[in-house]
Motif scaffolding. Sequence first.
Motif, short mmCIF file in Angstrom:
data_model
loop_
_atom_site.label_atom_id
_atom_site.label_comp_id
_atom_site.label_asym_id
_atom_site.label_seq_id
_atom_site.Cartn_x
_atom_site.Cartn_y
_atom_site.Cartn_z
N ASP A 27 -51.62 -134.14 21.33
CA ASP A 27 -52.97 -134.33 20.77
C ASP A 27 -52.99 -133.81 19.34
O ASP A 27 -53.14 -132.61 19.09
N MET A 28 -52.86 -134.74 18.40
CA MET A 28 -52.82 -134.38 16.97
C MET A 28 -54.14 -134.73 16.29
O MET A 28 -54.22 -134.77 15.06
N ARG A 29 -55.18 -134.98 17.10
CA ARG A 29 -56.48 -135.32 16.51
C ARG A 29 -57.01 -134.13 15.70
O ARG A 29 -56.88 -132.99 16.11
N GLY A 30 -57.60 -134.47 14.56
CA GLY A 30 -58.20 -133.44 13.71
C GLY A 30 -57.20 -132.62 12.93
O GLY A 30 -57.57 -131.59 12.35
N ARG A 31 -55.96 -133.05 12.87
CA ARG A 31 -54.93 -132.30 12.15
C ARG A 31 -54.35 -133.16 11.04
O ARG A 31 -54.35 -134.39 11.12
N ALA A 32 -53.82 -132.48 10.02
CA ALA A 32 -53.23 -133.21 8.90
C ALA A 32 -51.72 -133.32 9.04
O ALA A 32 -51.09 -134.13 8.37
N ASP A 33 -51.13 -132.48 9.90
CA ASP A 33 -49.67 -132.51 10.04
C ASP A 33 -49.23 -133.57 11.05
O ASP A 33 -50.06 -134.20 11.71
N THR A 34 -47.94 -133.78 11.15
CA THR A 34 -47.41 -134.79 12.06
C THR A 34 -46.32 -134.18 12.94
O THR A 34 -45.78 -133.12 12.62
N VAL A 35 -46.01 -134.87 14.03
CA VAL A 35 -44.91 -134.42 14.89
C VAL A 35 -43.60 -134.83 14.22
O VAL A 35 -43.38 -136.01 13.91
N THR A 36 -42.74 -133.85 13.97
CA THR A 36 -41.49 -134.14 13.26
C THR A 36 -40.39 -134.56 14.24
O THR A 36 -40.44 -134.28 15.44
N SER A 37 -39.35 -135.19 13.66
CA SER A 37 -38.16 -135.53 14.46
C SER A 37 -37.52 -134.26 15.01
O SER A 37 -37.02 -134.23 16.13
N THR A 38 -37.53 -133.21 14.20
CA THR A 38 -36.95 -131.92 14.63
C THR A 38 -37.64 -131.42 15.89
O THR A 38 -36.99 -130.98 16.85
N ALA A 39 -38.98 -131.50 15.89
CA ALA A 39 -39.73 -131.04 17.07
C ALA A 39 -39.39 -131.91 18.27
O ALA A 39 -39.21 -131.41 19.39
N ALA A 40 -39.29 -133.23 18.05
CA ALA A 40 -38.99 -134.14 19.16
C ALA A 40 -37.62 -133.82 19.76
O ALA A 40 -37.47 -133.72 20.99
#
Length: 300
Positions: A27-40
Amino acid sequence: MASATPLAEMAPFAKMNGLGNDIIVADMRGRADTVTSTAAIALAADPATHFDQIMAIYDPRLDGTDNYIAILNADGSMAQACGNGTRCVVQALNADTGRTRFTFETVAGILNAEQHADGLISVDMGVPRFNWQDIPLAEEFRDTRMIELQVGPIDAPVLHSPSVASMGNPHAIFWVDGDVWSYELDKFGPLLENHPIFPERANITIAQVTAPDAMIIRTWERGAGLTGACGSAACAAAVSAARTRRTGRSVTVTVPAGGQLHIEWRDDDHVVMTGPAEWEFSGTFDPETGNWQRDLGSAA
Ligand SMILES: N[C@@H](CCC[C@H](N)C(=O)O)C(=O)O
């Protein structure tokens, strides 16, 4: 894994599955950042959070849509479509908002989806594409119902002549008469996924048609490997079976984990996939690093 990330930077997630296709809904609603490849890659490497795809839900970018959805594979690459994951997104958003109909923007286009009263979820997966440049293939094939590609000895191939199709993402479907489980997909899958004929790699499916309205499939997913289910592969197999007169335009597809998807290739060319989604547990994670923690009391 214990997280040292400040709580304010953590984003909620739900570990879910769509017929055994392992999905993380972030749930990335309301955020400016993104899910990175590193996190994945970090989340995929942890057995507790191992997934096939992350479905990252962002605020809408287009009028008339509810959310923008980005899809990451377990290897950190981006995918254009994920049918099973989209059903998980619908179930998660339904639990959060009470709404039953959603319109999502993805890199492959606009998707409409609906949760029914019985809990099953239908996703309009859009219009399949069959032109060799759209899949894409590295060389021209005028007829993509059957292309020249085989594995095994040249005079006795184990798998050959797949149909190819795009459901926003690239798929190759190898037709077999016998048991789909008798093929070493773990061995052939990586070779075919990365075959030079597929410049953007491909999802590789073995399909056995068992009736004019039924088939069994196994899929090696691009960027994720063997999976319990692949919704877009079920759609690609269904439209390819209808194109090659193996089935009609309405089929039940049995997936490797044993469940079933219903696929309808409508007269308006749209492909509608219907099936379940299942919640497993919830937590929070750092979209930058993949550090995560389970919510207190969240089921195992
Ligand atoms: N599991 C998905 C498809 C996943 C995307 C794929 N690995 C790709 O890279 O195209 C589904 O249910 O459709």
